[in-house]
Design an enzyme around this catalytic site. Sequence first.
Site, PDB file in Angstrom:
ATOM      1  N   CYS A  17       0.863  -1.173   0.000  1.00 49.26           N
ATOM      2  CA  CYS A  17       0.000   0.000   0.000  1.00 49.26           C
ATOM      3  C   CYS A  17       0.902   1.226   0.000  1.00 49.26           C
ATOM      4  O   CYS A  17       2.074   1.134  -0.370  1.00 49.26           O
ATOM      5  CB  CYS A  17      -0.908  -0.056   1.227  1.00 49.26           C
ATOM      6  SG  CYS A  17      -2.083   1.294   1.332  1.00 49.26           S
ATOM      7  N   HIS A  31      -4.911   9.741   2.856  1.00 47.52           N
ATOM      8  CA  HIS A  31      -5.272   8.314   2.855  1.00 47.52           C
ATOM      9  C   HIS A  31      -6.786   8.229   3.047  1.00 47.52           C
ATOM     10  O   HIS A  31      -7.312   8.558   4.108  1.00 47.52           O
ATOM     11  CB  HIS A  31      -4.538   7.578   3.972  1.00 47.52           C
ATOM     12  CG  HIS A  31      -4.555   6.095   3.815  1.00 47.52           C
ATOM     13  ND1 HIS A  31      -5.673   5.326   4.069  1.00 47.52           N
ATOM     14  CD2 HIS A  31      -3.593   5.212   3.416  1.00 47.52           C
ATOM     15  CE1 HIS A  31      -5.402   4.054   3.848  1.00 47.52           C
ATOM     16  NE2 HIS A  31      -4.139   3.954   3.440  1.00 47.52           N
TER      17      HIS A  31
END
Length: 619
Positions: free
Chosen positions: A26, A540
């Site tokens: 990620c 995010h």
Amino acid sequence: MKYKEFNEQIIELVGGKDNVKAVVHCMTRLRFTLKDVNRAQTEAIKNMDGVIDVVSNNVAYQIIVGTHVNDVYKELIDLLGLQPSKEVSSTEKKNIVKAILDVVSESMNPILEPIICAGLLAALLSIVSLTGIISPDSSTYQIFDALRSAVFYFLPIFMAMSSAKRLGVSPYLAVALAATILSEPINDVAGLNLFGIPLPQITYANSFIPILLAIWFMGYVTKFVKKIVPNSLQYFLTPLLIMAIMLPATLLFFGPLGYYLGEGIIAFFNLLMKYVGSWFVMMLYSGLQPFIIMLGAGNFIMPVVASLIASNGYDPAFISSATISDIAVGGAMLGYFIRTRNSKQKQLFGTVTLSAILGVTEPAIYGVFVKFRRPFIAVMIGGGLGGLFAGITGVKAYSVAWGLLGLPSYIGQGDFKNLWLMVSAVVISFVGAAIAAYLLGIPADEATADDKNTETIVSEADSAVSLRSTALSSVAQGSLVQLSEVADQAFSTGALGKGIGIIPEKDEIYSPIDGEITVVFPTKHAIGIKGLHGEEVLIHIGIDTVSLEGQFFDVSVKQGDTVKKGQKIGQVDFEQVQAAGFDSTIMVVITNTGDYLDVIPMSNKKVQTLDESLNIILE
């Protein structure tokens, strides 16, 4: 390997190679799929140097290492003997027209460098030959002119190389195919036949569509061949079978199809300029180019320009219009430079004026136009007038070169009239845009907006001590929450940096600062931006939303884009995200928090898009 020891220790502590089914990454973490999670020594991994934290849940076993995770991952999969995995495999159908334009644009971008070099070289050769410094008949002139002509002659090779990676093809096989169709026995040769089938006479030199279509098809052929050839014979048979299929397919189908498509494009624009008028095309493009650049479509004209120059020996519309528009942008900035009394804005306008005149308008468009808006009108007026004049007088661009440095290329083979007409068009656009910008001015509320980015904070202990700071606006409309309240340990502990959480109430995502997009993760749930003061902002979106693999996310920016505070950069269907069982909280953190005196989040409250969410104390 920079991270070899680190990765070897990771592999050992997660239970060894045989315990790892798959691993992806990620924005900040390695995400393992383990056969047996109980074999992983979580506490030992947490105590490793270079590991921020470990998060183990139903989604994945996650080892948080920071924003350099991509470099760690590349070495990790080599040690594991795995193939790189892509996080995104969204089944959402893409708009086919947009997909085609994306491929063309992304393939053209890398080869603009040699194309622009060839255009400016043509301008330089025009100057030195006309001044008598170097004779056009001399070997020196012909050697440099060979560089200029070679770029366009071998355009299929450049296109093959740049499109190969984008379309999943070996660049070496792509170049081999392009070189073959350019070879003397094939290029522009009449009377050829293949397996008894006659081939049309096609000039592959200076073209790009035939090879682009062929490389697109080669991507599918490559996948097919790799499936049917045994692994033990891949090295020997795969390239042979690919080329044995592709050469006939190119000569029999994609070559003729691409050739006639190119001819069709040229015919369309020739008809448009003949029956509607080149004045209309040039006026429209000269006035609207800043909008086109802002939409990320500035390079879409390059394939058309290449086809027109290859066919006619000149471009009757677009390169001239681009130069006229660039100069108009410079004129508009000069008008504001003269008009403004704000010293900071005067410095900004003066800087971007010069870059625009030289043919680089992005600093002006993203730094001024998006913010103040009225310069768009000034360029539409000045650029439109310059384009109208150039269209009526029939200005031609003999090579791909724009900005002031490219003007000598309008001489062509001694066509001084064409040069002076182009110079006149440029002067009209520059003066017209400058006057329009000066008269339009900047609204009083916008004139001081630039000063709001940097604030002075007075110390409670001593009012004489002042600290310089910069504020981040909210990335979404919603409710601010402290990062410690976020249900993600990597963020709530502050391990990735100080920041703020936002519970969104609307689907739009906005940039919190002026800066450059440094990364857009493939699954679109995380975006990195570097600000003007060096601040590295990580946005995010949601918790564990990487597992959605891009579903419900639509990001409108890419790596390298310049953005302004408050500019929309994406949209997320948060209702669907929550329905899928994911937390929709948006985390905004300054990953290089240690570079600043402090990062101070606002208190919990409702926020609109441009409301402040964080203050960074610079010094």
